[in-house]
Design a protein around this motif. Structure first.
Motif, short mmCIF file in Angstrom:
data_model
loop_
_atom_site.label_atom_id
_atom_site.label_comp_id
_atom_site.label_asym_id
_atom_site.label_seq_id
_atom_site.Cartn_x
_atom_site.Cartn_y
_atom_site.Cartn_z
N VAL A 46 0.85 -1.18 0.00
CA VAL A 46 0.00 0.00 0.00
C VAL A 46 0.88 1.24 0.00
CG1 VAL A 46 -0.13 0.25 2.52
CG2 VAL A 46 -2.08 0.97 1.11
N ARG A 47 0.30 2.37 -0.35
CA ARG A 47 1.01 3.65 -0.29
C ARG A 47 0.31 4.52 0.75
NH1 ARG A 47 2.78 6.48 -5.39
NH2 ARG A 47 4.80 6.41 -4.34
N ILE A 48 1.09 5.09 1.66
CA ILE A 48 0.51 5.88 2.74
C ILE A 48 1.07 7.30 2.71
CG2 ILE A 48 0.12 3.87 4.21
CD1 ILE A 48 2.63 4.72 5.81
N ARG A 49 0.29 8.24 3.28
CA ARG A 49 0.73 9.64 3.34
C ARG A 49 0.79 10.17 4.77
NH1 ARG A 49 -1.75 13.77 -0.96
NH2 ARG A 49 -3.72 13.11 -0.03
N GLU A 50 0.73 9.27 5.74
CA GLU A 50 0.92 9.69 7.12
C GLU A 50 1.38 8.50 7.95
OE1 GLU A 50 -2.77 11.35 8.33
OE2 GLU A 50 -3.77 9.41 8.56
N LEU A 51 2.17 8.81 8.97
CA LEU A 51 2.66 7.78 9.87
C LEU A 51 1.67 7.66 11.02
CD1 LEU A 51 6.44 8.80 9.94
CD2 LEU A 51 5.31 7.11 8.48
N GLY A 52 0.79 6.67 10.92
CA GLY A 52 -0.24 6.46 11.92
C GLY A 52 -0.24 5.01 12.36
N THR A 53 -1.44 4.44 12.52
CA THR A 53 -1.59 3.05 12.94
C THR A 53 -2.29 2.27 11.84
OG1 THR A 53 -1.74 3.72 15.26
CG2 THR A 53 -2.57 1.53 14.70
N TYR A 54 -1.72 1.09 11.49
CA TYR A 54 -2.22 0.32 10.36
C TYR A 54 -2.26 -1.17 10.69
CZ TYR A 54 -1.17 4.60 7.79
OH TYR A 54 -1.13 5.90 7.37
N THR A 55 -3.17 -1.86 10.00
CA THR A 55 -3.25 -3.31 10.06
C THR A 55 -3.86 -3.80 8.76
OG1 THR A 55 -3.94 -5.19 11.43
CG2 THR A 55 -5.54 -3.41 11.12
N VAL A 56 -4.16 -5.09 8.68
CA VAL A 56 -4.83 -5.65 7.51
C VAL A 56 -6.20 -6.16 7.94
CG1 VAL A 56 -4.79 -7.43 5.72
CG2 VAL A 56 -2.68 -6.26 6.37
N ALA A 57 -7.22 -5.82 7.18
CA ALA A 57 -8.58 -6.26 7.47
C ALA A 57 -9.16 -6.96 6.24
CB ALA A 57 -9.44 -5.07 7.88
N MET A 58 -10.36 -7.47 6.39
CA MET A 58 -11.01 -8.24 5.33
C MET A 58 -12.44 -7.75 5.16
SD MET A 58 -11.40 -12.39 5.23
CE MET A 58 -12.40 -12.40 6.72
N ASP A 59 -12.87 -7.60 3.92
CA ASP A 59 -14.24 -7.15 3.63
C ASP A 59 -14.92 -8.15 2.71
OD1 ASP A 59 -16.59 -5.84 3.17
OD2 ASP A 59 -15.72 -4.18 2.04
N THR A 60 -15.91 -8.84 3.23
CA THR A 60 -16.69 -9.79 2.42
C THR A 60 -18.16 -9.40 2.37
OG1 THR A 60 -17.05 -11.22 4.35
CG2 THR A 60 -15.13 -11.70 2.96
N LEU A 61 -18.50 -8.26 2.97
CA LEU A 61 -19.90 -7.84 3.03
C LEU A 61 -20.24 -6.95 1.84
CD1 LEU A 61 -20.16 -6.93 6.83
CD2 LEU A 61 -20.91 -9.04 5.69
N PRO A 62 -21.31 -7.25 1.11
CA PRO A 62 -21.69 -6.41 -0.03
C PRO A 62 -22.33 -5.12 0.44
CG PRO A 62 -23.30 -8.16 0.27
CD PRO A 62 -22.20 -8.42 1.27
N PRO A 63 -22.35 -4.10 -0.42
CA PRO A 63 -23.02 -2.84 -0.08
C PRO A 63 -24.52 -3.04 0.09
CG PRO A 63 -21.58 -2.60 -2.00
CD PRO A 63 -21.71 -4.06 -1.74
N VAL A 64 -25.16 -2.06 0.68
CA VAL A 64 -26.61 -2.08 0.89
C VAL A 64 -27.24 -0.93 0.12
CG1 VAL A 64 -28.47 -1.87 2.58
CG2 VAL A 64 -26.38 -3.14 3.17
N LEU A 65 -28.27 -1.25 -0.67
CA LEU A 65 -29.02 -0.25 -1.42
C LEU A 65 -30.37 0.00 -0.76
CD1 LEU A 65 -28.39 -1.19 -5.16
CD2 LEU A 65 -28.02 1.06 -4.16
#
Length: 550
Positions: A445-464
């Protein structure tokens, strides 16, 4: 002959001077008194406000007029700025009119045709110079509230064609603006330099009222900052300050003049400001040209005598209204403790920095930091997490541009690597989408600030969610709300009766997807079927069907 030549040269200089003065004037964009909700160079998150925000009485649809003779040089529709019109004038400047509600005439038809051709709400057109000529006072668009806008207004940028830089438009409308109110200061902040200075016994930045009840004491090398705003008659808004001058014992040490900047200077605002305070000194890695130090110490002040030091600020707006504020700092000898920090976690502003930890690799090229950064680094492992959580620092440190970072995965609950993303974690512990892609066991990934980071997972579809569907046919306007809990909506596409339907996000604040029904494209007096598909940043997709009569 020499006499005639001198007269001719003098006449030429006077003519050029007169033309230049004339160039510094524009006709107003509206036919009503001008007031502003924002001015040029105001402090915004990670950037300077690049233009003037003209008030439009809280409504959209006000005719926007050409400021001089010229031509339309670009026409755009974007999610960020909404409907956008660039107009290039003969005096060497181009204006960018943002957040419009509509284009006019042939331009409006051309934009809509291209949107249907590209099947995309966002389009970009560069007409030839002779296609859309404009004349002073001609209506060129209608004001609005499109894009990332919190209320109806016209945002107008002024670009100098020769340099491509943003310049302050306000002086060009000087004769149309009534303002006799000077900027006002609200507070002072002192910045003892780490390992070199101390204020009231501390090496941390400290804020003070304009008239402190107790003496402010300091020793060593310190910087000064001020929180101040400009004001105008006929408006309750507060604005950025055009010129700030700091004197110490009647000698100027610093001056800032917010009159122009280039795109690559924008993020230097993170170095110049501390919250809403404007620093009156220059960090070693700050190349912002509007800042000027005249004491050989980048505007920093050396307190090395036990005596009162008299500080005076002069604040001016772009129209010359001026105020002054003075205060005293008492020089008092105090211990200045040296910096003690693990060298591994000191990042140097003038070097390439590499942070290598188990599961983490970060490269920060030279020029990305404005000053040395002393990281309060920590890594946390929680049971079941996809990756470690890396706190690069306990408060976010801005970088001038994007830097490459990779985080190793500890476990992979699912095989589909498109569902993983790098997440930032804010102070409240909430995750937000940063981005990234999977490669050989790591998320890059490319970042523009030194903060706090981890890796997450998204399997949920959007809601209309349909918004007032019973009114779609009555109002000739379809409105849907699309939400995604984790990574946000990336794409959307609407189809009515099997044909592409033009949906857009007219206002990015509420994020509603809107389709204006038109007779020429959708038959009236029938029941129609809408198919809407939205996709999030991890490729999760939702498709819903709706029947409506129009």
């Amino acid at each position: 002959m020499n006499y005639l030549l001198k007269i001719a040269v003098l006449f030429g200089l006077l003519s050029a001077s007169g033309a230049q003065a004339q160039d510094k004037s524009f006709a107003p964009p509206f036919d009503f008194p001008l007031t502003f909700s924002g001015n040029f160079g105001e402090i915004r998150a990670n950037h300077f406000h690049g233009g003037l925000d003209f008030k439009t009485g809280g409504v959209s649809g006000k005719p926007v007029r050409a400021l001089a003779d010229g031509y339309v040089s670009r026409i755009r529709v974007t999610h960020g700025s909404g409907y956008v019109l660039h107009v290039t004038y003969k005096n060497g400047y181009t204006t960018i009119n943002r957040h419009l509600s509509a284009f006019v005439g042939e331009m409006a038809r051309r934009v809509e045709d291209l949107q249907y051709e590209k099947e995309n709400w966002e389009v970009d057109i560069t007409p030839a110079p002779k296609e859309y000529p404009v004349h002073t006072g001609q209506v060129i668009a209608l004001s609005g509230n499109t894009g990332y806008s919190f209320g109806p207004h016209l945002h107008l940028d002024l670009i100098e064609d020769e340099t491509g830089e943003s310049v302050d438009p306000l002086p060009f409308f000087k004769k149309n603006v009534r303002d006799h109110t000077a900027p006002r200061a609200q507070g002072i902040m002192l910045f003892p330099q780490r390992g070199e200075g101390v204020v009231n016994g501390s090496q941390k930045p400290q804020s003070f009222p304009l008239k402190p009840k107790k003496p402010v004491t300091a020793w060593g090398l310190i910087g000064i900052g001020i929180r101040a705003y400009d004001h105008m008659e006929g408006a309750n808004n507060r604005y950025g300050v055009h010129t700030v001058v700091l004197e110490v014992d009647s000698q100027e040490v610093f001056r800032s003049v917010v009159d122009r900047f280039s795109d690559d200077e924008n993020r230097y605002i993170n170095s110049w400001t501390y919250g809403q305070y404007m620093k009156s000194f220059i960090d070693p890695g700050n190349r912002l040209r509007m800042l000027h130090a005249s004491n050989g110490k980048r505007g920093l002040v050396k307190i090395d005598e036990e005596r009162p030091y008299r500080f005076t600020y002069t604040l001016s707006d772009a129209l010359g209204n001026t105020s002054k504020i003075s205060f005293t700092v008492l020089g008092k000898r105090m211990e200045v403790k040296p910096v003690q920090h693990r060298e591994k976690y000191i990042l140097h502003w003038d070097k390439v920095n590499i942070l290598q930890e188990p599961g983490l690799h970060l490269v920060i090229p030279k020029g990305m930091l404005y000053e040395n950064a002393y990281l309060n680094y920590a890594a946390r492992a929680d049971s079941g997490d996809i990756a470690l959580t890396y706190r690069l620092n306990d408060t976010n440190i801005p970088l001038h541009s994007y830097c490459d970072m990779s985080i190793g995965l500890r476990r992979m609950p699912i095989a589909d690597t498109t569902k993983y993303y790098v997440a930032g974690i804010n102070r409240r512990g909430k995750k937000y989408y940063v981005g990234g892609h999977y490669e050989a066991g790591q998320m890059k990934v490319r970042i523009r600030e030194l903060g706090t980071y981890t890796v997450a997972m998204d399997t949920l579809p959007p809601v209309l969610t349909p918004v007032n569907p019973k009114n779609w046919g009555r109002n000739g306007r379809i409105v849907l709300k699309a939400k995604d809990k984790e990574t946000g909506i990336r794409t959307y596409r609407g189809v009515i009766d099997g044909h592409y339907a033009l949906f857009g996000k007219p206002n990015s604040i509420n994020g509603n997807l809107v389709c204006e029904l038109k007779h020429a494209r959708i038959a009236k007096g029938k029941t129609h079927r809408l198919e809407m598909t939205v996709t999030d940043a991890c490729g999760n997709r939702t498709t819903e069907f709706y029947d409506f009569t129009w």
